[in-house]
Motif scaffolding. Structure first.
Motif, PDB file in Angstrom:
ATOM      1  N   ALA A  18       0.867  -1.185   0.000  1.00 16.79           N
ATOM      2  CA  ALA A  18       0.000   0.000   0.000  1.00 16.79           C
ATOM      3  C   ALA A  18       0.902   1.232   0.000  1.00 16.79           C
ATOM      4  N   THR A  19       1.365   1.600  -1.185  1.00 16.03           N
ATOM      5  CA  THR A  19       2.401   2.624  -1.305  1.00 16.03           C
ATOM      6  C   THR A  19       1.864   4.040  -1.468  1.00 16.03           C
ATOM      7  N   GLY A  20       0.552   4.179  -1.640  1.00 14.37           N
ATOM      8  CA  GLY A  20      -0.036   5.511  -1.747  1.00 14.37           C
ATOM      9  C   GLY A  20       0.302   6.216  -3.045  1.00 14.37           C
ATOM     10  N   LEU A  21      -0.285   7.391  -3.197  1.00 18.65           N
ATOM     11  CA  LEU A  21      -0.007   8.230  -4.355  1.00 18.65           C
ATOM     12  C   LEU A  21       1.302   8.971  -4.143  1.00 18.65           C
ATOM     13  N   LYS A  22       1.901   9.393  -5.242  1.00 20.55           N
ATOM     14  CA  LYS A  22       3.232  10.020  -5.197  1.00 20.55           C
ATOM     15  C   LYS A  22       3.139  11.520  -5.499  1.00 20.55           C
ATOM     16  N   VAL A  23       4.214  12.227  -5.176  1.00 19.82           N
ATOM     17  CA  VAL A  23       4.331  13.642  -5.525  1.00 19.82           C
ATOM     18  C   VAL A  23       4.193  13.771  -7.037  1.00 19.82           C
ATOM     19  N   GLY A  24       3.373  14.731  -7.461  1.00 20.76           N
ATOM     20  CA  GLY A  24       3.109  14.942  -8.879  1.00 20.76           C
ATOM     21  C   GLY A  24       1.840  14.278  -9.369  1.00 20.76           C
ATOM     22  N   ASP A  25       1.354  13.250  -8.649  1.00 25.27           N
ATOM     23  CA  ASP A  25       0.084  12.612  -9.008  1.00 25.27           C
ATOM     24  C   ASP A  25      -1.065  13.590  -8.767  1.00 25.27           C
ATOM     25  N   LYS A  26      -2.169  13.370  -9.458  1.00 17.32           N
ATOM     26  CA  LYS A  26      -3.392  14.136  -9.211  1.00 17.32           C
ATOM     27  C   LYS A  26      -4.194  13.418  -8.126  1.00 17.32           C
ATOM     28  N   ASN A 122      -4.593   4.405  -2.871  1.00 13.73           N
ATOM     29  CA  ASN A 122      -3.724   3.225  -2.779  1.00 13.73           C
ATOM     30  C   ASN A 122      -3.162   3.029  -1.371  1.00 13.73           C
ATOM     31  N   LEU A 123      -4.056   3.061  -0.379  1.00 17.34           N
ATOM     32  CA  LEU A 123      -3.628   2.944   1.016  1.00 17.34           C
ATOM     33  C   LEU A 123      -4.203   1.728   1.732  1.00 17.34           C
ATOM     34  N   SER A 138     -13.829  -5.659  11.912  1.00 16.64           N
ATOM     35  CA  SER A 138     -15.196  -5.633  11.387  1.00 16.64           C
ATOM     36  C   SER A 138     -16.134  -4.877  12.321  1.00 16.64           C
ATOM     37  N   LEU A 139     -15.757  -4.780  13.595  1.00 16.09           N
ATOM     38  CA  LEU A 139     -16.539  -3.992  14.555  1.00 16.09           C
ATOM     39  C   LEU A 139     -16.141  -2.519  14.544  1.00 16.09           C
ATOM     40  N   GLU A 140     -14.960  -2.205  14.039  1.00 11.77           N
ATOM     41  CA  GLU A 140     -14.438  -0.833  14.022  1.00 11.77           C
ATOM     42  C   GLU A 140     -14.775  -0.097  12.722  1.00 11.77           C
ATOM     43  N   ASN A 141     -14.676  -0.813  11.601  1.00 17.33           N
ATOM     44  CA  ASN A 141     -14.863  -0.185  10.289  1.00 17.33           C
ATOM     45  C   ASN A 141     -16.337  -0.043   9.954  1.00 17.33           C
ATOM     46  N   GLY A 142     -16.655   1.042   9.280  1.00 20.13           N
ATOM     47  CA  GLY A 142     -18.035   1.350   8.956  1.00 20.13           C
ATOM     48  C   GLY A 142     -18.725   0.321   8.088  1.00 20.13           C
ATOM     49  N   ASP A 143     -17.967  -0.356   7.213  1.00 20.65           N
ATOM     50  CA  ASP A 143     -18.572  -1.343   6.318  1.00 20.65           C
ATOM     51  C   ASP A 143     -18.382  -2.777   6.800  1.00 20.65           C
ATOM     52  N   GLY A 144     -17.822  -2.955   7.992  1.00 19.89           N
ATOM     53  CA  GLY A 144     -17.606  -4.295   8.530  1.00 19.89           C
ATOM     54  C   GLY A 144     -16.415  -5.014   7.925  1.00 19.89           C
ATOM     55  N   SER A 145     -15.586  -4.295   7.158  1.00 15.64           N
ATOM     56  CA  SER A 145     -14.419  -4.914   6.516  1.00 15.64           C
ATOM     57  C   SER A 145     -13.297  -5.132   7.535  1.00 15.64           C
ATOM     58  N   ILE A 146     -12.288  -5.873   7.105  1.00  9.32           N
ATOM     59  CA  ILE A 146     -11.157  -6.173   7.993  1.00  9.32           C
ATOM     60  C   ILE A 146      -9.863  -5.562   7.454  1.00  9.32           C
ATOM     61  N   THR A 147      -9.987  -4.482   6.677  1.00  8.75           N
ATOM     62  CA  THR A 147      -8.809  -3.815   6.130  1.00  8.75           C
ATOM     63  C   THR A 147      -8.615  -2.458   6.806  1.00  8.75           C
ATOM     64  N   LEU A 148      -7.425  -1.930   6.641  1.00  9.84           N
ATOM     65  CA  LEU A 148      -7.054  -0.634   7.212  1.00  9.84           C
ATOM     66  C   LEU A 148      -6.391   0.236   6.147  1.00  9.84           C
ATOM     67  N   PRO A 149      -6.360   1.552   6.370  1.00 10.41           N
ATOM     68  CA  PRO A 149      -5.492   2.388   5.553  1.00 10.41           C
ATOM     69  C   PRO A 149      -4.103   2.462   6.191  1.00 10.41           C
ATOM     70  N   VAL A 150      -3.087   2.496   5.349  1.00  8.45           N
ATOM     71  CA  VAL A 150      -1.761   2.842   5.851  1.00  8.45           C
ATOM     72  C   VAL A 150      -1.850   4.319   6.250  1.00  8.45           C
ATOM     73  N   PRO A 151      -1.388   4.701   7.442  1.00  4.28           N
ATOM     74  CA  PRO A 151      -1.406   6.122   7.779  1.00  4.28           C
ATOM     75  C   PRO A 151      -0.611   6.922   6.747  1.00  4.28           C
TER      76      PRO A 151
END
Length: 188
Positions: A18-26, A122-123, A138-151
């Protein structure tokens, strides 16, 4: 090495892609609800100046809370530079209200409960089975998913160009408010 350090290494390795967007990306535009349910478009926020966009794991994360409180301490400097701070998590609007009140935040905290914006930047990542045994996302996320964003922290110019990007799989490392302020000051 302690069990906690082993656990942290495992979570960090699971976040490596989960590398995120880069400098220069929109930066992708979005419309998300704030703590009171009002819809906030990124495009509206960019009409008056740059935006500092912060993705965090949730109000349950002590490191995230510290990071957001650190940015709150600099809110007057950001306001002087016509720069808005926006924080986004995968939690429900009720939970964003909790973090806003608990940390006395003077900036928008938005709910990306279905994680569409988190994916667009891309996080999103799955922290792994060991993590799920310790915390039921699944109890924390609004959609019940088990994924997180990279800070992550992005500084976005008024034309949606990403001027600065800090995406770090190690969730204990964050871009400091003073580093972000320096970027915004150089833009002016």
């Amino acid at each position: 090495m302690s069990k906690l350090q082993d656990f942290q290494k495992l979570v960090i390795s699971n976040a490596a892609n989960a590398t995120g967007l880069k400098v220069g990306d929109k930066a992708p535009d979005f419309i998300l609800p704030n703590a009171l349910g009002h819809l906030i478009p990124l495009s509206d926020c960019l009409k008056t100046g740059p935006v500092v966009l912060k993705f965090y794991r949730g109000e349950w994360c002590p490191i995230c809370n510290l990071d957001l409180r650190n940015f709150q301490q600099y809110i007057n400097q950001f306001n002087t530079l016509n720069t808005k701070i926006i924080a986004i998590s995968p939690q429900k609007p009720d939970d964003t209200l909790t973090i806003t009140q608990k940390n006395e935040l003077g900036f928008e905290v938005l709910s990306d409960s279905n994680q569409d914006v988190i994916k667009a930047y891309n996080l999103q990542f799955n922290p792994g089975e060991d993590y799920h045994q310790r915390r039921d996302l699944s109890l924390e996320n609004g959609d019940g998913s088990i994924t997180l964003p990279v800070p992550a922290t992005f500084v976005i110019d008024t034309d949606f160009t990403i001027i600065a990007s800090h995406v770090e799989a190690n969730y204990t490392e964050r871009m400091s408010p003073s580093e972000v302020l320096k970027v915004v000051q150089e833009m002016n």
